[in-house]
Motif scaffolding. Structure first.
Motif, PDB file in Angstrom:
ATOM      1  N   ALA A  89      52.655  22.696  96.587  1.00  0.00           N
ATOM      2  CA  ALA A  89      53.991  23.311  96.589  1.00  0.00           C
ATOM      3  C   ALA A  89      54.239  24.043  97.898  1.00  0.00           C
ATOM      4  CB  ALA A  89      54.133  24.278  95.424  1.00  0.00           C
ATOM      5  N   LYS A  90      55.489  24.033  98.327  1.00  0.00           N
ATOM      6  CA  LYS A  90      55.904  24.779  99.521  1.00  0.00           C
ATOM      7  C   LYS A  90      57.175  25.551  99.198  1.00  0.00           C
ATOM      8  CE  LYS A  90      57.128  24.204 104.417  1.00  0.00           C
ATOM      9  NZ  LYS A  90      57.286  23.228 105.531  1.00  0.00           N
ATOM     10  N   GLY A  91      57.122  26.862  99.346  1.00  0.00           N
ATOM     11  CA  GLY A  91      58.296  27.689  99.108  1.00  0.00           C
ATOM     12  C   GLY A  91      58.677  27.822  97.646  1.00  0.00           C
ATOM     13  N   VAL A  92      57.766  27.498  96.733  1.00  0.00           N
ATOM     14  CA  VAL A  92      58.013  27.638  95.288  1.00  0.00           C
ATOM     15  C   VAL A  92      56.845  28.434  94.715  1.00  0.00           C
ATOM     16  CG1 VAL A  92      58.519  26.471  93.120  1.00  0.00           C
ATOM     17  CG2 VAL A  92      59.103  25.354  95.298  1.00  0.00           C
ATOM     18  N   GLU A  93      57.086  29.646  94.336  1.00  0.00           N
ATOM     19  CA  GLU A  93      56.021  30.524  93.872  1.00  0.00           C
ATOM     20  C   GLU A  93      55.765  30.344  92.383  1.00  0.00           C
ATOM     21  OE1 GLU A  93      54.118  32.327  95.836  1.00  0.00           O
ATOM     22  OE2 GLU A  93      55.257  31.565  97.553  1.00  0.00           O
ATOM     23  N   ASN A  94      54.497  30.222  92.024  1.00  0.00           N
ATOM     24  CA  ASN A  94      54.059  30.149  90.629  1.00  0.00           C
ATOM     25  C   ASN A  94      54.870  29.146  89.801  1.00  0.00           C
ATOM     26  OD1 ASN A  94      52.142  32.279  91.035  1.00  0.00           O
ATOM     27  ND2 ASN A  94      53.846  33.736  90.940  1.00  0.00           N
ATOM     28  N   PRO A  95      54.954  27.904  90.243  1.00  0.00           N
ATOM     29  CA  PRO A  95      55.724  26.911  89.480  1.00  0.00           C
ATOM     30  C   PRO A  95      55.043  26.603  88.153  1.00  0.00           C
ATOM     31  CG  PRO A  95      54.449  25.832  91.199  1.00  0.00           C
ATOM     32  CD  PRO A  95      54.286  27.305  91.425  1.00  0.00           C
ATOM     33  N   ARG A  96      55.822  26.522  87.093  1.00  0.00           N
ATOM     34  CA  ARG A  96      55.281  26.177  85.781  1.00  0.00           C
ATOM     35  C   ARG A  96      55.626  24.710  85.507  1.00  0.00           C
ATOM     36  NH1 ARG A  96      51.305  28.540  85.050  1.00  0.00           N
ATOM     37  NH2 ARG A  96      51.355  27.873  82.873  1.00  0.00           N
ATOM     38  N   LEU A  97      54.789  23.846  86.024  1.00  0.00           N
ATOM     39  CA  LEU A  97      55.004  22.409  85.892  1.00  0.00           C
ATOM     40  C   LEU A  97      54.439  21.889  84.580  1.00  0.00           C
ATOM     41  CD1 LEU A  97      54.031  21.424  89.546  1.00  0.00           C
ATOM     42  CD2 LEU A  97      56.339  21.692  88.609  1.00  0.00           C
ATOM     43  N   LEU A  98      54.877  20.706  84.198  1.00  0.00           N
ATOM     44  CA  LEU A  98      54.380  20.109  82.960  1.00  0.00           C
ATOM     45  C   LEU A  98      52.872  19.908  83.011  1.00  0.00           C
ATOM     46  CD1 LEU A  98      57.117  17.391  82.275  1.00  0.00           C
ATOM     47  CD2 LEU A  98      56.924  19.669  81.258  1.00  0.00           C
ATOM     48  N   CYS A  99      52.358  19.461  84.159  1.00  0.00           N
ATOM     49  CA  CYS A  99      50.928  19.181  84.256  1.00  0.00           C
ATOM     50  C   CYS A  99      50.076  20.430  84.098  1.00  0.00           C
ATOM     51  CB  CYS A  99      50.609  18.506  85.592  1.00  0.00           C
ATOM     52  SG  CYS A  99      51.049  19.481  87.058  1.00  0.00           S
ATOM     53  N   MET A 100      50.693  21.606  84.201  1.00  0.00           N
ATOM     54  CA  MET A 100      49.966  22.860  84.103  1.00  0.00           C
ATOM     55  C   MET A 100      49.893  23.397  82.679  1.00  0.00           C
ATOM     56  SD  MET A 100      51.714  24.452  87.546  1.00  0.00           S
ATOM     57  CE  MET A 100      50.759  25.963  87.636  1.00  0.00           C
ATOM     58  N   ARG A 101      50.496  22.674  81.757  1.00  0.00           N
ATOM     59  CA  ARG A 101      50.477  23.135  80.360  1.00  0.00           C
ATOM     60  C   ARG A 101      49.062  23.134  79.815  1.00  0.00           C
ATOM     61  NH1 ARG A 101      54.942  19.921  76.969  1.00  0.00           N
ATOM     62  NH2 ARG A 101      54.015  18.122  78.026  1.00  0.00           N
ATOM     63  N   GLU A 102      48.758  24.114  78.996  1.00  0.00           N
ATOM     64  CA  GLU A 102      47.445  24.165  78.354  1.00  0.00           C
ATOM     65  C   GLU A 102      47.344  23.065  77.311  1.00  0.00           C
ATOM     66  OE1 GLU A 102      44.995  26.119  79.143  1.00  0.00           O
ATOM     67  OE2 GLU A 102      46.131  27.269  80.659  1.00  0.00           O
ATOM     68  N   TRP A 103      46.146  22.522  77.170  1.00  0.00           N
ATOM     69  CA  TRP A 103      45.972  21.391  76.246  1.00  0.00           C
ATOM     70  C   TRP A 103      46.298  21.783  74.811  1.00  0.00           C
ATOM     71  CZ3 TRP A 103      43.822  16.258  76.676  1.00  0.00           C
ATOM     72  CH2 TRP A 103      43.857  15.788  77.991  1.00  0.00           C
ATOM     73  N   GLY A 104      46.034  23.040  74.483  1.00  0.00           N
ATOM     74  CA  GLY A 104      46.320  23.464  73.124  1.00  0.00           C
ATOM     75  C   GLY A 104      47.803  23.426  72.774  1.00  0.00           C
TER      76      GLY A 104
END
Length: 385
Positions: A367-382
């Motif tokens: 990422a560039k210029g986007v702080e702490n993005p909550r992307l789909l791939c970052m979702r917890e498996w639970g």
């Protein structure tokens, strides 16, 4: 071994060798893959799929492109839903992945689709017309650029640049550890054939690359060093004003890539879905590839202002992006149990390890210029089940 007529490119390379005495392997590989009109990726002909030399995830099922589209939609949202957004696919090939991505974005988020600009970057000039035909119903969204526009700083965009099996095709330096230290592989002419000699490195960058990683090769260990990947990433970082870089490829972190279990390196050729270890046959007519060093991509990215947002196996990325929802929708639309079974077996290739593509392929999101993005791939498996 099946013979092909590679005399034209073979003659071009041999002439260069005779003029210089020898050339570093990276120069030989560059000619094999990208010599204008003669290289593997710059000459006409189908390279991917049943009629080509290898498969990619694109050939498995359109769901692969739909899941990338889901993540791109999410990127637009975490960037604050800007009024314009550029999606850039580098190494667009025949355009099938672009079609799957654009079809899905239009279906999933019509508002986003209407403001989206989509750029295809491809080394083979003749493919632009193939892409134009395949993507006919998306033409108002499309534009085209040669790779030189990116490399030479003529592109600027805000949004997402993505690639699938691109960096593995970049020409690499080939080195070998000897009792005298690191030596580079050079290619020489041996009559009508090519041969190798080991000489001191053509650039101090090669030993510097290994030193930065803390890698010491054992005697006799061969390895690839992909300086072109770092230069390419530098071009991308310059072109990207704000947004994301999404890289999908096969490879490892450096300790595994350069570990003793890979003392012969990872460089291979592919010809009609078979592995060819001889790098000097079918010159320009067979694919030549090496595994990606993701450690160096992440380290170089940090230095360039591209912060690692997520890194992991392809199966984790696809499942987090919505693989199960897509599979259930496909099964619900199927009319027979046989069709449902075929869907399950097909999609398993994208996520299964050991024989599938699930763990061999990795995904890196920067990422560039986007702080702490909550992307789909970052979702917890639970949260997914």
């Amino acid at each position: 071994m099946e013979q092909v007529d590679d005399s034209a490119l073979r003659g071009v390379i041999r002439k260069r060798i005779l003029e210089k005495g020898r050339i570093p392997f990276v120069e030989f590989m560059t000619a094999c893959l990208y010599e204008p009109g003669l290289g593997y990726y710059t000459s006409p002909g189908r390279k991917v799929g049943a009629e080509g030399d290898f498969y990619t995830s694109i050939n498995v099922h359109r769901v692969f492109g739909r899941l990338i589209a889901r993540e791109i939609c999410r990127m637009w949202e975490v960037m604050g839903c800007p009024a314009s957004f550029d999606a850039v696919e580098v190494g667009a090939g025949h355009g099938q992945l672009a079609k799957d991505v654009l079809d899905a974005i239009r279906e999933l988020n019509a508002e986003f689709y209407e403001l989206l600009s989509f750029r295809l970057v491809e080394a083979e000039p003749s493919l632009a017309e193939v892409q134009r035909t395949l993507l006919a119903d998306h033409l108002p969204r499309l534009s085209w650029s040669p790779p030189a526009d990116l490399a030479e700083g003529r592109l600027r965009f805000t949004g997402c640049l993505y690639s699938n099996e691109l960096i593995d095709s970049f020409p690499v330096h080939l080195v070998e550890m000897t009792p005298a230290g690191v030596r580079e592989v050079f290619v020489v002419a041996d009559g009508d054939r090519f041969a190798e000699v080991l000489e001191p490195p053509s650039t101090p960058e090669l030993e510097g690359y290994l030193a930065r990683l803390g890698i010491t090769l054992d005697p006799g260990h061969r390895a690839e060093i992909n300086l072109n990947a770092l230069r390419w990433l530098g071009s991308v970082a310059t072109a990207l004003e704000r947004g994301f870089v999404l890289t999908i490829d096969y490879g490892y972190l450096a300790p595994e890539l350069y570990g003793p279990m890979r003392r012969n390196g990872t460089l291979l050729c592919y010809w009609r879905h078979t592995i060819e270890e001889d790098l000097y046959v079918r010159v320009g007519r067979q694919d030549m590839t090496s595994h990606v060093d993701f450690t160096s991509l992440m380290a170089e990215g940090e230095a360039l202002g591209l912060k690692k947002a997520w890194y992991g196996e392809q199966y984790r990325f696809l499942v987090a992006a919505g693989m199960m929802e897509e599979m259930m929708a496909l099964e619900a639309a199927a009319t027979t149990e046989e069709e449902r079974l075929r869907i399950r077996l097909t999609l398993k290739k994208l996520v299964l390890p050991e024989g599938g593509m699930g763990d061999t392929f990795k995904v890196l999101v920067q990422a560039k210029g986007v702080e702490n993005p909550r992307l789909l791939c970052m979702r917890e498996w639970g949260q997914l089940f």
